[in-house]
Each structure stands twice: as C-alpha cells, then as structure tokens.
Design an enzyme around this catalytic site. Structure first.
Site, mmCIF file in Angstrom:
data_model
loop_
_atom_site.group_PDB
_atom_site.id
_atom_site.type_symbol
_atom_site.label_atom_id
_atom_site.label_comp_id
_atom_site.label_asym_id
_atom_site.label_seq_id
_atom_site.Cartn_x
_atom_site.Cartn_y
_atom_site.Cartn_z
ATOM 1 N N HIS A 165 65.925 121.325 -9.751
ATOM 2 C CA HIS A 165 65.199 120.535 -10.757
ATOM 3 C C HIS A 165 65.626 120.863 -12.194
ATOM 4 C CE1 HIS A 165 62.544 119.948 -7.269
ATOM 5 N NE2 HIS A 165 62.034 118.916 -7.877
ATOM 6 N N GLY A 216 68.732 115.498 -8.634
ATOM 7 C CA GLY A 216 67.920 115.451 -7.416
ATOM 8 C C GLY A 216 66.583 114.764 -7.640
ATOM 9 N N HIS A 217 65.954 115.038 -8.768
ATOM 10 C CA HIS A 217 64.686 114.391 -9.118
ATOM 11 C C HIS A 217 64.897 113.678 -10.439
ATOM 12 C CE1 HIS A 217 60.608 113.406 -9.939
ATOM 13 N NE2 HIS A 217 60.068 114.246 -9.087
ATOM 14 N N HIS A 270 61.156 109.439 -1.925
ATOM 15 C CA HIS A 270 60.112 110.046 -2.755
ATOM 16 C C HIS A 270 59.694 109.050 -3.840
ATOM 17 C CE1 HIS A 270 58.531 112.882 -5.796
ATOM 18 N NE2 HIS A 270 58.326 113.712 -4.793
ATOM 19 N N GLU A 322 56.430 112.830 0.297
ATOM 20 C CA GLU A 322 55.743 112.133 -0.810
ATOM 21 C C GLU A 322 56.384 110.768 -1.021
ATOM 22 O OE1 GLU A 322 56.202 115.096 -3.978
ATOM 23 O OE2 GLU A 322 54.351 116.037 -3.309
ATOM 24 N N GLU A 338 50.526 109.272 -4.837
ATOM 25 C CA GLU A 338 50.491 110.342 -5.836
ATOM 26 C C GLU A 338 50.196 109.775 -7.222
ATOM 27 O OE1 GLU A 338 53.906 112.921 -5.759
ATOM 28 O OE2 GLU A 338 53.454 113.733 -7.752
ATOM 29 N N CYS A 340 51.322 110.728 -10.009
ATOM 30 C CA CYS A 340 52.597 110.567 -10.715
ATOM 31 C C CYS A 340 53.301 109.272 -10.314
ATOM 32 C CB CYS A 340 53.544 111.728 -10.416
ATOM 33 S SG CYS A 340 53.075 113.270 -11.209
ATOM 34 N N CYS A 406 52.360 118.620 -11.427
ATOM 35 C CA CYS A 406 53.002 117.448 -12.050
ATOM 36 C C CYS A 406 51.988 116.394 -12.492
ATOM 37 C CB CYS A 406 54.003 116.840 -11.082
ATOM 38 S SG CYS A 406 53.339 116.527 -9.427
ATOM 39 N N CYS A 407 50.934 116.193 -11.687
ATOM 40 C CA CYS A 407 50.042 115.050 -11.942
ATOM 41 C C CYS A 407 49.178 115.179 -13.207
ATOM 42 C CB CYS A 407 49.184 114.779 -10.721
ATOM 43 S SG CYS A 407 50.134 114.297 -9.256
HETATM 44 ZN ZN LIG Z 1 52.411 114.417 -9.387
#
Ligand SMILES: [Zn+2]
Length: 644
Positions: A165, A216-217, A270, A322, A338, A340, A406-407
């Site tokens: 990440h 990757g993300h 994802h 996810e 999610e 996010c 993260c959220c």
């Molecule tokens: Zn999140």
C-alpha cells in the site's frame, strides 16, 4: 479556458476548484465553499462532522499511535536510536491522519478556526519530518527498514501490487495535501506531496530504469490528477495515466488487474479499489480527452447499476475480498457495502455526471449519499460502520474506531464536501442537482453573478422553493433535476421497480405559472432572462412507495422495501413489538402512513402500518430511515420485508 476557470474560481471566492489544467470536465461543480446549507438535514450533520467526528478521529489517530509513527520515523531520520521499532497495525495507517486532515481542511475552507489551523500545521510538520530526503514517505519502512510491516517487503514499492500500500499512502497524501492547499493557500503540506510525487515520477514509468507496476490499491491516480490540477505539472498527469495503463492484463480481478482498464466492462473485485480506479479513469479522461476510458467506465457503470447496486446505493456484496459479487448477487444480511465503497460510488457518479451532464448519475449519487453512505456514521458522529448490511439479526453494532480505520476517515472527508455536489455549471447553464435549504453564489460564463436560494424541508418534504437573484438580469439556462424516483424510476436500470402507483404528479411553477415537466437527460431546462425575485416552486410528491427487486435478485424474491423521496426505510427492533422485525409480512393492500417525529433519532420521518408477524398475527409496524439505524444499541433490522 484556463484563464476563465481561474477567474471563475476567484470570483466564486474559492480556491477549491482552481484548475491549472487546459482540459478538464466539461461540467464544473459550483465549489462547496460557494454553497451554504442551512437546511434541516445536512447542516446539522456537517456540524456534527466538524465538531465531533473530526476532533474525535484525530484523537483516535493519536491514541492508536498513528501520529507516533511519524514521530518515530522522524527520530530515525535524525539519527536517533529508538527503542520501539514495532510495525504499525497496518501498512496504510499513515492514511488515516491524511484523510482526517483532508476533511479538516475542507471545514477550514468554509469556517475559519485558528486552533484547528494551528493543529493542522503542527501535524503537517510532524508528517514532513518523517519524509526521507528523496521524498519517500512511508513510516513503517523508515522506522525499521530491515523489518517493516510484514506486508511491506524488504524493498521499496515492489510489494505494492500485493500488500504494501505504499502508493495508496501516497494517493491519500496527495488528496489531503491538495485539499489543505486549496483551503488555506499554504504550501507546507503541498510541498511534502510534491516531493513524494516527484519521487514517483522518477521511479515509475515506461523507462528502462523505471519500475513497471500497477498500484495494488488504487487512489494514487485520483491524487495525482488533483496534484496536476493545482500545480499544472504535466508529469503528474502522465504518471496518473501510466498507473492506469500499466494495470493488467493477467493480474488479479481482485485489484482490477485481470484486463487492461480500457477493456474492462464489469464492476469487479475489491469495491473500494474499483470505485477509486473508475474515478481516477474519469479524471484522466477529463484531463486528456481519452474516450477509451470513458467507454470503459460507462460500460462498467451499466453493469454496476443494472446488476450490482444495493437499494441503499451501497456496492460490494461480498465480505470475502470486500468485493463485488456476480450479477444480481445481492445478499442482505451478509451485504458488505463498505462505507468507503459508498464514498467511492459518490466520487465515481459525480465524475460521470461531470462528463455526461446526465441526471441519472446524480440519482445514484443521491441514493448512496442519503442511505448507504450516511449509515456509515452514527448520529453522534463518533461511531461507525465498516460494512453496511441491509439486514441484521441483532448482533451487529457500530464501533468507536477500527484497527483498519479506512471508513471513519473517509466519512470525515466526504461530508464537508457535500454542498459541492448540489450545483454544477456548463457555460451558461446552471444545474440544480441536490435539494437542500441554503444559498449558492454562482458565477456563470461571462462573469454573470447569480445568487440562488433554496427553501425546502427536503428530504422530508418534496416542496422546493428556489429564488433567483442575478446581480443584473441575465439570460441563462437553469437545469432543474427531476429525480428518477419522482418519475417512477427507482434506479436508472431495471434492477428495482416500484410495485405501486403514484397518481400525484411532479409540478413546477415559475412566478406562479405552470412549467411543463419535460425532461432532457433528467432535467427540466428553463431558458430565459432571469430577474431578481424570480421564483421556481417544484413539487416532488413523496408518498410512501413500495419497491421490489428484479426477479433475478434471489435474495429479494417475494420481498418488498419501502421508500419515501430519496430515503430508503428499514424496520428496526426498538420501534416494533418485541423488538422483532425479521420475517414480518407486509400486504400490498396494507395502508401505510408517513409522519415526522421530531423526538426520534434527531428528527425523522417514520412509516407506520400493520403487518403480519411470524405467527401470522397482525400487529403494528414502524419503519425508520435506513441511515438512522443502530443508534440505539444492537437490534434486529430489515430493509426487505416479506410481501403478500
Ligand atoms: Zn473503509
């Protein structure tokens, strides 16, 4: 065009949408700094975000050692021997302070706060002190290069497509730094971001001595696009495009790397990564004119909205990975949705609107915003959901924070920018997209200034009064969104449909005279020379509506959900006999009434009627807005009821 954009932004009194780009979205949002909500719904939520969520999230970042990670990295860089070499919980823990910093910056842009401003400057100094001399900023490796977080690998960057990440961290740094710069005009954080962006430009690319790997993300693509907009540095835009084009084929669908993004046609993998990729592609398409990107994200959107969108506007059906599920795979109790991903869905739909000027994207955005996104934070602003399921057996509850946090940060940065989704403009057309009491100061092409005032109790009531005050009489087009839900379309696809009929029509008057409801891409467009005091009155009927899903959605077979206006409702334990709401049966013929309860859940509309319980005995039934559930402890909850 460039000078016009800058002029526009300056006239609007906001640096927030200044773009150094020569090409950008055809549509421009009216910056949130020029839109002031004083409404019953959003204004209090935005205040809660400013006064409760943001300070609390900063404190959680402090208490959980996220700020200390920067301090430890800085000590190592100063050559000090530190005893605590422990890796953080996750290799992306640095992003949480970045996200809250972004949200805090947005609030500063509209509400000066010297104390908060000073706190941000101190935090930025701390972050800057953890940056390595060549611009690299990733605390776990700097703290302990020989043994960083297990996911990080022993060499910079190369583990990113799997787990490190590093580029995700960089993306959030760029997003936060541009927000801080635009809010305050200060370059302290922007300079940190530029140093890392310059390092990325040297490190990644098609050159023989450069690394060829896809993040990757995703999010660095959107972040680089923003950095390009504020700095005009073409290499940031080129790198954003490179990071999209280098993706696939042959990689994992989980991170949207199984095919080249331009060849992708379905929402997959994802869901947060996916939403960020599609948003980044929209940005780069707008900035470069690349139509292949537009074709791809249009096709993916059709798949998502046609087959993978929850009624709440949530996306991502599966907890495992996810991720998006297969077409029509939309389970309720295990729905991941999610928070996010709802944020990403708002970003993506806003960008598609800015490309296409079609209200169908705002229909999806509004659904997400009022339901599956807002459910992600408690009414107090200090408890959160990570997944947002559509059914609960009573075991699920909100958390004060998460190890993988993260959220909460995403909520803190999205909410202050909500006013920025209300209006947009294209040449001499002003789009009214969202309904909320308040004012907007708009400068149309040619420098024509217009003040617009909305008076409404939306989303509890569908009557909206809009008063226009052009500084001098001005000819322009006002494009008023007529929501899909008010025209018989639950969503812009056949995934859901109303199971009942509504005979109360949408009406619109201009200075008391009827305006026919003829829509063009979801808008009634009124062309005229507008004068001070011109008044539009829009009536969006808000009866209780029954919704059913496409029969291919097995999870919703034989079930019905309730909506009113843009709000999706649910039955929750505390409002229903014995706290039981699973397996209630609602007859199509059962009368339902809506009324506002000012004492419930900070004031909500409720829907009441009679249902059959599990023993087939008739009983009272109450539904509340889905976003407000789980504010009274653990309880059963259901969006979809059995239908009879
Ligand atoms: Zn999140």
């Amino acid at each position: 065009m460039k000078s016009y954009r800058l002029l526009f932004a300056l006239l609007a009194g906001a640096a927030t949408h200044v773009s150094a780009a020569t090409h950008d979205f055809p549509m421009m949002p009216v910056p949130f700094t020029a839109v002031h909500f004083n409404d019953v719904f959003w204004a209090p939520r935005l205040e809660t975000n400013r006064l409760a969520s943001i300070p609390d999230a900063f404190k959680k970042c402090e208490d959980s050692g996220r700020m200390d990670n920067f301090a430890r990295a800085a000590a190592v860089l100063r050559g000090e021997k530190i005893t605590n070499l422990k890796a953080p919980g996750y290799p992306f823990d640095d992003t949480d302070p970045y996200k809250v910093l972004e949200g805090a910056s947005f609030t500063l842009a509209v509400q000066p706060d010297a104390k908060l401003d000073g706190y941000l400057d101190n935090l930025i100094s701390l972050i800057a002190s953890a940056q390595e001399p060549d611009g690299y900023l990733y605390t776990t490796r700097t703290i302990n290069p020989a043994h960083p977080h297990d996911w990080s690998g022993t060499k910079r960057w190369v583990n990113d497509p799997k787990l490190s990440h590093e580029l995700y961290n960089a993306g959030h740094l760029f997003e936060a730094a541009t927000a801080h710069y635009q809010a305050t005009g200060k370059t302290n954080f922007l300079n940190v971001a530029r140093r890392e962006a310059d390092l990325l430009c040297q490190t990644f690319g098609p050159g023989t001595n450069q690394l060829h790997l896809a993040p990757g993300h995703e999010i660095v693509e959107m972040g680089l696009a923003k950095l390009y907009r504020v700095t005009g540095e073409e290499r940031y835009l080129k790198l954003a495009k490179y990071f999209i084009d280098v993706r696939g084929p042959g990689g994992e669908a989980y991170s949207q790397a199984n095919l080249k993004p331009v060849n992708q046609t379905v929402a997959q993998g994802h869901a947060v990564r996916a939403g960020y990729l599609y948003s980044g592609m929209a940005d780069v398409a707008a900035l470069t004119g690349d139509q292949d990107y537009v074709r791809a994200i249009d096709a993916i959107w059709e798949n998502c909205v046609g087959k993978k969108l929850y009624l709440t506007g949530g996306i991502g059906a599966r907890p495992a990975g996810e991720a998006f599920g297969n077409d029509y795979e939309l389970p309720n109790a295990t729905a991941y949705c999610e928070t996010c991903a709802a944020v990403a869905n708002v970003y993506w739909n806003q960008r598609l609107f800015l490309l296409h000027a079609d209200a169908k994207y705002i229909d999806v955005l509004e659904r997400s915003l009022y339901n599956g996104l807002l459910s992600g934070v408690s009414l107090t602003g200090t408890k959160y959901f990570y997944p947002n399921p559509l059914e609960s057996d009573g075991h699920y509850e909100r958390s004060l924070w998460f190890g993988c946090a993260c959220c909460p940060g995403n909520i803190t940065r999205l909410l202050p920018s909500v006013p920025g989704y209300a209006y947009a403009q294209l040449h001499n057309t002003l789009f009214v997209n969202l309904f909320a009491g308040g004012t907007a100061d708009v400068v149309l092409e040619g420098g024509h200034k217009i003040k617009l005032t909305q008076e409404t109790q939306y989303p509890w009531d569908g009557d909206v009064k809009i008063t226009l005050e052009p500084v001098k009489k001005t000819s322009f087009i006002l494009a008023l969104r007529i929501p899909g839900w008010a025209q018989g379309n639950v969503v812009p696809s056949d995934l859901y449909r109303f199971a009942d009929t509504n005979s109360d029509p949408v009406t619109l008057t201009l200075n008391g005279k009827n305006v026919p409801i003829q829509t063009d891409h979801g808008y009634v467009k009124i062309v005229r020379t507008w004068r001070v005091g011109d008044v539009l009155r829009l009536h969006l009927p808000m009866p209780v509506r029954r919704v059913v899903a496409n029969e291919l959605v097995k999870a919703d077979t034989g079930r019905v959900a309730l909506e009113r206006g843009p709000i999706v409702f649910c039955a929750e334990g505390p409002d229903n006999p014995g706290g039981k709401v699973l397996n209630l049966t609602l007859a199509d013929t059962a009368p339902l009434t809506a009324s506002f309860d000012p004492s419930l859940l900070n004031g909500v509309e409720t829907i009441k009627g009679r249902v059959l319980n599990t023993d087939k005995v008739e009983q009272d039934f109450t539904a509340i807005p889905y976003y407000a559930w789980a504010n009274r402890g653990r309880a059963e909850m259901a969006v979809w009821l059995h239908r009879q």
